[in-house]
Enzyme design. Structure first.
Site, short mmCIF file in Angstrom:
data_model
loop_
_atom_site.label_atom_id
_atom_site.label_comp_id
_atom_site.label_asym_id
_atom_site.label_seq_id
_atom_site.Cartn_x
_atom_site.Cartn_y
_atom_site.Cartn_z
N ASP A 37 -2.98 -25.48 -20.67
CA ASP A 37 -2.38 -24.67 -21.74
C ASP A 37 -3.48 -23.97 -22.55
OD1 ASP A 37 -0.39 -23.59 -23.29
OD2 ASP A 37 -0.18 -25.37 -24.57
N HIS A 54 -5.51 -15.72 -18.55
CA HIS A 54 -5.09 -16.34 -17.28
C HIS A 54 -6.20 -16.20 -16.23
CE1 HIS A 54 -1.28 -17.14 -18.98
NE2 HIS A 54 -0.82 -15.90 -18.95
N LEU A 148 -9.78 -34.86 -1.48
CA LEU A 148 -8.93 -34.63 -2.65
C LEU A 148 -7.60 -33.95 -2.25
CD1 LEU A 148 -8.84 -34.34 -5.91
CD2 LEU A 148 -9.51 -31.99 -5.47
C1 FPP Z 1 -0.43 -21.74 -20.24
O1 FPP Z 1 -1.11 -20.93 -21.17
C2 FPP Z 1 -0.83 -21.37 -18.90
C3 FPP Z 1 -0.01 -20.86 -17.96
C4 FPP Z 1 1.43 -20.62 -18.21
C5 FPP Z 1 -0.48 -20.44 -16.64
C6 FPP Z 1 -1.59 -21.23 -16.01
C7 FPP Z 1 -2.25 -20.34 -15.03
C8 FPP Z 1 -3.56 -20.32 -14.72
C9 FPP Z 1 -4.50 -21.30 -15.26
C10 FPP Z 1 -4.17 -19.27 -13.83
C11 FPP Z 1 -3.68 -19.17 -12.43
C12 FPP Z 1 -3.55 -20.45 -11.69
C13 FPP Z 1 -4.13 -20.74 -10.50
C14 FPP Z 1 -3.79 -22.00 -9.85
C15 FPP Z 1 -5.11 -19.88 -9.83
P1 FPP Z 1 -0.29 -20.01 -22.16
O2 FPP Z 1 -0.28 -18.64 -21.59
O3 FPP Z 1 1.06 -20.57 -22.42
O4 FPP Z 1 -1.21 -20.10 -23.42
P2 FPP Z 1 -0.75 -20.02 -24.96
O5 FPP Z 1 0.12 -21.21 -25.21
O6 FPP Z 1 -2.05 -20.09 -25.69
O7 FPP Z 1 -0.04 -18.70 -25.13
#
Ligand code: FPP
Length: 267
Positions: A37, A54, A148
């Site tokens: 997150d 992201h 893994l």
């Molecule tokens: C939450 O942060 C994160 C996500 C919804 C997406 C996670 C995706 C990645 C880490 C990148 C792509 C993944 C791979 C496996 C290559 P948020 O956007 O909700 O953050 P915020 O709460 O600060 O708005």
């Protein structure tokens, strides 16, 4: 690419300077699950678009997979896209799917080289056919690997997963292969997307929120939870070690008593 440092098929040597001395390699969590997150907040703090968060998050995925493999963690499960994330703007959803596709394209060779088995957890039918094809190709290509186990949760929801498990069990009952009174915990576990994995021992959540966000809600019944204020794009090997150390300092009783400390003083 970050994963080039893995030693093929074995656990790379950990040097004293990258490993906290208190960390006990004989008591590692077998399965670590992470709610990644804070990508959006990371970007906002830098006046960048959310998608830049992201993208930086995808780089943190590579670092963390490398760190987990190097440490000798058995299973790593990452929450990349929830069933609720479809509510985000179309451009953000598309960017997340693109990053996932890019990850598979760029990392498959490294996953193979480093003996990592890859799988996706979630309702995959809704994913774009080309992405689904890439996912299946990576799963197939790495299915014989013995290092893994990297699971990425995509279009994943804990409640949806339990609903899917119930449907499968109900089918067995309807077909007369199982009677309702025979249903035990293990029937649910065996019908979850995670049926081939042990339950997580350690759940990490980045960026400080104290929520489970519908992630592995059945499986984490006895997991230790570590919440770090670090936003996911900044997460790295040191943060993983800190979480494992925190885990190793917990007293896991699974509803029982600590044998050494408490059994003698019950009466
Ligand atoms: C939450 O942060 C994160 C996500 C919804 C997406 C996670 C995706 C990645 C880490 C990148 C792509 C993944 C791979 C496996 C290559 P948020 O956007 O909700 O953050 P915020 O709460 O600060 O708005």
């Amino acid at each position: 690419m970050a994963m080039r440092n893995f030693i093929k098929g074995t656990r790379p040597e950990l040097t004293a300077d990258c490993l906290p001395p208190q960390l006990d390699l004989a008591r590692l969590p077998e399965h670590v699950a992470i709610i990644m997150d804070g990508n959006g907040r990371w970007a906002a703090r830098r006046s960048l678009p959310r998608v830049a968060g992201h993208r930086a998050g995808a780089a943190a995925v590579r670092r963390t997979v490398e760190a987990a493999a190097r440490l000798g963690i058995g299973c790593l499960t990452l929450y990349a896209f929830s069933t609720e994330n479809w509510k985000r703007p179309r451009a953000e959803v598309d960017a997340l799917m693109r990053l996932l596709k890019e990850f598979l394209g760029k990392e498959l060779r490294n996953l193979q080289k480093n003996n990592i088995r890859f799988q996706v957890l979630g309702r995959c039918e809704r994913l774009e056919p080309k992405l689904l094809e890439e996912i299946r190709r990576a799963e197939q290509a790495t299915s014989g690997n013995t290092g893994l186990v990297l699971s990425i949760a995509v279009n994943y929801g804990g409640r949806t997963e339990i609903v899917d498990a119930c449907r499968r069990i109900a089918r067995e009952v309807a077909e007369g292969r199982l009677s309702p009174s025979e249903i035990e915990d293990r029937h649910i576990s065996d019908n979850l997307y995670t049926s081939s994995l042990p339950d997580p021992d350690l759940l990490i959540r980045t960026s400080g929120e104290m929520r489970l966000s519908n992630f592995l809600i059945w499986q984490i019944a006895y997991a230790e939870i570590h919440v770090t204020p670090t936003c996911w794009p900044d997460f790295g090997e040191r943060d993983l070690h800190e979480a494992v150390l925190d885990y190793q300092n917990r007293d896991r009783r699974f509803g029982g008593l600590n044998q050494a400390r408490e059994v003698t003083s019950v009466q």
